[in-house]
Write an enzyme that holds these catalytic residues in place. Structure first.
Site, short mmCIF file in Angstrom:
data_model
loop_
_atom_site.label_atom_id
_atom_site.label_comp_id
_atom_site.label_asym_id
_atom_site.label_seq_id
_atom_site.Cartn_x
_atom_site.Cartn_y
_atom_site.Cartn_z
CG HIS A 197 -11.85 -7.85 5.39
ND1 HIS A 197 -11.42 -8.79 6.30
CD2 HIS A 197 -11.04 -7.98 4.31
CE1 HIS A 197 -10.41 -9.47 5.78
NE2 HIS A 197 -10.16 -8.99 4.58
CD GLU B 61 -1.55 -2.51 1.34
OE1 GLU B 61 -0.46 -2.67 1.92
OE2 GLU B 61 -2.27 -3.47 0.96
C1 LIG Z 1 -2.11 -5.10 4.11
C2 LIG Z 1 -3.07 -5.90 3.31
N1 LIG Z 1 -3.32 -5.54 2.02
C3 LIG Z 1 -4.21 -6.24 1.29
C4 LIG Z 1 -4.88 -7.31 1.81
C5 LIG Z 1 -5.91 -8.06 0.99
N2 LIG Z 1 -5.45 -9.42 0.62
C6 LIG Z 1 -5.76 -10.48 1.38
S1 LIG Z 1 -5.05 -11.88 0.83
C7 LIG Z 1 -4.32 -11.08 -0.47
C8 LIG Z 1 -3.43 -11.85 -1.40
C9 LIG Z 1 -2.25 -12.46 -0.71
O1 LIG Z 1 -1.51 -13.25 -1.57
P1 LIG Z 1 -0.25 -14.10 -1.08
O2 LIG Z 1 0.59 -13.27 -0.16
O3 LIG Z 1 0.40 -14.65 -2.27
O4 LIG Z 1 -0.88 -15.24 -0.18
P2 LIG Z 1 -1.88 -16.41 -0.63
O5 LIG Z 1 -3.26 -15.87 -0.47
O6 LIG Z 1 -1.57 -16.79 -2.02
O7 LIG Z 1 -1.65 -17.53 0.33
C10 LIG Z 1 -4.66 -9.72 -0.46
C11 LIG Z 1 -4.22 -8.74 -1.45
C12 LIG Z 1 -4.58 -7.65 3.15
N3 LIG Z 1 -5.18 -8.68 3.75
N4 LIG Z 1 -3.69 -6.93 3.87
#
Ligand SMILES: Cc1ncc(C[n+]2csc(CCOP(=O)(O)OP(=O)(O)O)c2C)c(N)n1
Ligand SMILES: [Mg+2]
Lengths: 352, 409
Positions: A144, A75
């Site tokens: 959220h 972010e």
């Molecule tokens: C600080 C923050 N930004 C955005 C999100 C929204 N978000 C939740 S899961 C995700 C994707 C995460 O991907 P990854 O790190 O590859 O983990 P995976 O879900 O593939 O296990 C996002 C963007 C969040 N939870 N926290």
């Protein structure tokens, strides 16, 4: 609620399409991408996929990957990049996936975007509109559901906007993007697909049944800094914004109290004039927001009302807000300040 | 003067919906081809390991090469059990979410080997700082799944009082740090916990977890700086399942360079490992854990795997990747691969495998039924509204006491 643009369209016999809030927001983005080649949109999942709420769906396809693109999950990177692009001369419209996740970017927003004009005596500016879904009502739990608007209204140099319906969302978003200062544009996610009055056990009503879903085609703005009187009344003024405007309306109808409801739409700059005119008329005031109470924007509103209307007040001002707790998951509806709590406050100011 | 006009590079995955799956971007060396350095190896002298891919099981299921540490059948059958249980648990909870018993659920389908095998190497007292996709860390310790389900259902027996999102467990006794919704934060905290263990002259180590997408967060980079400066006892796990919701790993910088090699910028030794190979995960975890316990400091490990299911129950991956992508993943399925290995060893057969599946399905179903007696989200006996005022502070301050009264709870 009929607006000037709607009136004009009606008078000309033009059919006004119905849009939900997401479609209205997408329409605004589409229009600005189309009429200003300096507008760029980016965020986590905002490019190819069109965002987890689908607000930017189809825009990458239409405008290409240099104008609408996915970003790494950072972010501070997203907002820092926006500041850099703005310094170059672009007009970035970054999306933060949830307002809860804006905190890693807080330094770039509060110390950088907000102060760039001040620091450089206007040599560099940050005409950035940061869009982020805000508020609860979808069982999103602690991360959220939050409503962080007061964090931004506390920062000099930022404007903060929260629409409550599709017509305003489109007009305010276009105005925000055209504004030359950074704007935090918080979209109540519970309103994306339909108005919500806090009666969570009742079936969801679609926007199409709501007057404000008449969203004219093409360019129009709803000016920043102007509140809307969404219900005229004589007995008490309700100051609110976002989802809570709908909750306030339900509370007024259910209690039979003739409340005047002011949808602030822009928290900063604030439309004191509309507020003062109404409170001077009704002599009573209830402030309603979903965010936590202590140091919330409601405290600011109460201070302003007493500055401008003290001699007109016939009762202490009431405040209905979320509790000063993190946003709980299972207890969502115990936390959410629904129409019953707003109704109780209305009765209390009427009895005082 | 530059006269050529510039253009922005935005990475694209090899395939999108409608395309045939194409994983040609991943080089897969033969099992057993990667060397196993001594744990005292200088990070500078093992840079190649960040660009290779440690694999132990070959296509026929034979364990080969120097990373084959010859695990006993007992250990391997327990590993198979843990992975199967995790998958069956996920399937059940997915169904429960569809039935409205909870608000959201996240599976770890296809990634089971990583959490299950690493947990098998860790000891009691070690602390994991997981993401939402490491339920295997609890299941591999035979943690009572009924308690997990009660948390997922936010019911009367949810020890977190319904306050937290489903699957955001917190189990200190089981070395499982409270899960946060904010990506990346825990990765830095794992390093801090390990620093504390070093400060106190303790023997315990930490294990930090992060997804490929979340490595973009500053927390990841801060964690590596601190790890490189203080050399605390921590295993730094990057689960590269190729996707972060709709964004392929290239959007996190994964096509410019892999995630393991980021360790080298900080002189932190790094391994890149086939995350669907239980034997490789076990052996690489053991290598990193031994280093940490020997006061040699942190190890960064990139686990190469594939998110075989949707991101969560709110997601529809057919919108951004080919429908049959998961089946074409070249590193296969971790459960099938371990099963093949055990059968090749003569230690397992289909009959026993199916019996284990049946037994686990019965066990998970029974736990879910039992949990349901204590309510599901918003139905039946659920935590009261007063719970939302608990655990904000050690003692409820006066303004909150007033608010609780006002709430009438
Ligand atoms: C600080 C923050 N930004 C955005 C999100 C929204 N978000 C939740 S899961 C995700 C994707 C995460 O991907 P990854 O790190 O590859 O983990 P995976 O879900 O593939 O296990 C996002 C963007 C969040 N939870 N926290
Ligand atoms: Mg991922």
């Amino acid at each position: 609620m009929n607006t000037k643009q709607q009136d004009k369209d009606l008078a000309s016999g033009k059919h006004i399409p119905r849009k939900n809030m997401l479609e209205a927001i997408r329409d605004a983005l589409d229009i600005k991408l189309g009429d200003d080649e300096n507008v760029v949109i980016f965020g986590e999942d905002a490019g190819y996929f069109g965002g987890v709420f689908r607000a930017t769906e189809g825009l990458q396809k239409k405008y290409g990957k240099s104008r609408v693109f996915d970003t790494p999950i950072s972010e501070l990177g997203i907002i820092g990049a926006a500041v850099g692009m703005a310094a170059y001369g672009l007009r970035p419209v970054p999306e933060i996936q949830f307002a809860d996740y804006i905190l890693p970017a807080f330094d770039q927003i509060a110390s950088e975007a907000a102060r760039l004009r001040y620091r450089s005596a206007g040599e560099f500016t940050a005409p950035i509109t940061i869009r982020a879904p805000t508020g609860g009502g979808i069982f999103g739990g602690q991360t959220h559901s939050q409503s962080p608007e007061a964090l931004f209204t506390h920062v000099a140099g930022l404007k903060t906007v929260i629409p409550s319906n599709p017509y305003d969302a489109k007009g305010l978003l276009i105005a925000a993007i055209e504004d030359d200062d950074p704007v935090i544009f918080l979209e109540p996610k519970r309103l994306y697909n339909g108005p919500f009055d806090g009666h969570h056990n009742r079936p969801v009503t679609p926007w199409s049944a709501h007057e404000t879903s008449k969203v004219p085609e093409g360019h129009y703005t709803v000016p920043l800094g102007k509140a809307a009187v969404t219900r005229t009344g004589q007995e008490v003024t309700i100051l609110s914004y976002g989802t809570m405007v709908h909750v306030a309306k339900a509370a007024a109808e259910e209690t039979g109290i003739d409340a005047e409801i002011i949808d602030l739409r822009t928290l900063l700059p604030l439309d004191d004039e509309t507020i003062a005119t109404s409170v001077r008329k009704t002599g009573r005031c209830v402030v309603v927001h979903e965010a936590t109470k202590t140091s919330g924007f409601g405290g600011e509103l109460i201070a302003i009302v007493q500055e401008l209307c003290l001699n007109y007040l016939e009762a202490p001002i009431e405040r209905v807000t979320g509790w000063d707790t993190p946003y709980p998951h299972a207890q969502e509806w115990d936390y959410f300040p629904g129409p019953d709590r707003v109704g109780a406050a209305l009765k209390k100011v009427m009895e005082a | 003067m530059n006269t050529k006009s510039l253009s922005l590079h935005v990475p694209e995955p090899t395939t999108r919906p409608g395309d045939a799956p194409d994983f040609s971007y991943i080089d897969i060396p033969n099992a057993g081809s990667v060397r196993r350095p001594d744990i005292h190896c200088d990070p500078q002298a093992m840079r190649d390991l960040a660009f290779d891919l440690i694999r132990v099981m070959d296509d026929e299921g034979n364990a080969v090469g120097s990373w084959n540490i010859e695990l006993s059948n007992e250990v391997l059958i327990k590993g198979l059990h843990d992975m199967l249980k995790t998958r069956i648990f996920d399937e059940r909870m997915l169904m429960a979410q569809r039935q409205g018993k909870t608000s959201i659920y996240v599976q770890c389908r296809g990634e089971e080997a990583i959490a299950c095998a690493q947990r098998a190497v860790l000891e009691k007292g070690d602390m994991c700082f997981p993401t939402y996709r490491q339920q295997g860390l609890l299941i591999a310790q035979d943690f009572p799944i009924e308690a997990m389900i009660c948390q997922i259902y936010s019911n009367a027996k949810d020890k977190l009082g319904g306050r937290s999102l489903p699957f955001f467990y917190s189990e200190k006794e089981f070395g499982f740090f409270s899960i946060s919704g904010n990506l990346g934060t825990q990765f830095m905290q794992a390093v801090g916990w390990a620093m504390a263990s070093a400060i106190k002259g303790d023997t315990r180590i930490a294990s930090g977890w992060i997804g490929d997408g979340a490595t973009a967060e500053s927390d990841f980079h801060a964690a590596l700086v601190f790890a490189s400066v203080y050399k605390p006892p921590v295993v730094m796990n990057v689960v590269n399942n190729q996707w972060a919701i709709s964004s392929f790993q290239g959007i996190a910088g994964g096509s410019a360079n892999n995630f393991a090699c980021r360790g080298h910028g900080y002189n932190v030794p790094a391994l890149r490992v086939d995350g669907n190979d239980y034997l490789a995960v076990y052996a690489a975890s053991q290598w990193a854990v031994e280093r940490a316990r020997s006061n040699l400091g942190p190890t960064l490990i990139e686990w190469v795997t594939y998110r075989a299911a949707a991101h969560s129950t709110s997601d529809d991956p057919t919108k951004y990747r080919p429908e049959n992508d998961a089946e074409s993943w070249p590193l296969g399925d971790p459960i099938e691969r371990l099963k093949t290995h055990l059968i090749a060893k003569g230690a397992w057969d289909d009959a026993r495998h199916n019996a284990m599946i049946d037994q686990l399905k019965t066990e998970v179903k029974a736990a879910a039924k039992e949990a349901e007696k204590h309510g599901t989200l918003g139905k039946g006996p659920v935590p009261g509204a007063a719970e939302m005022f608990n655990h904000i502070y050690k003692e409820l301050p006066p303004h909150l006491r007033k608010q609780r009264q006002e709430a009438g709870v």
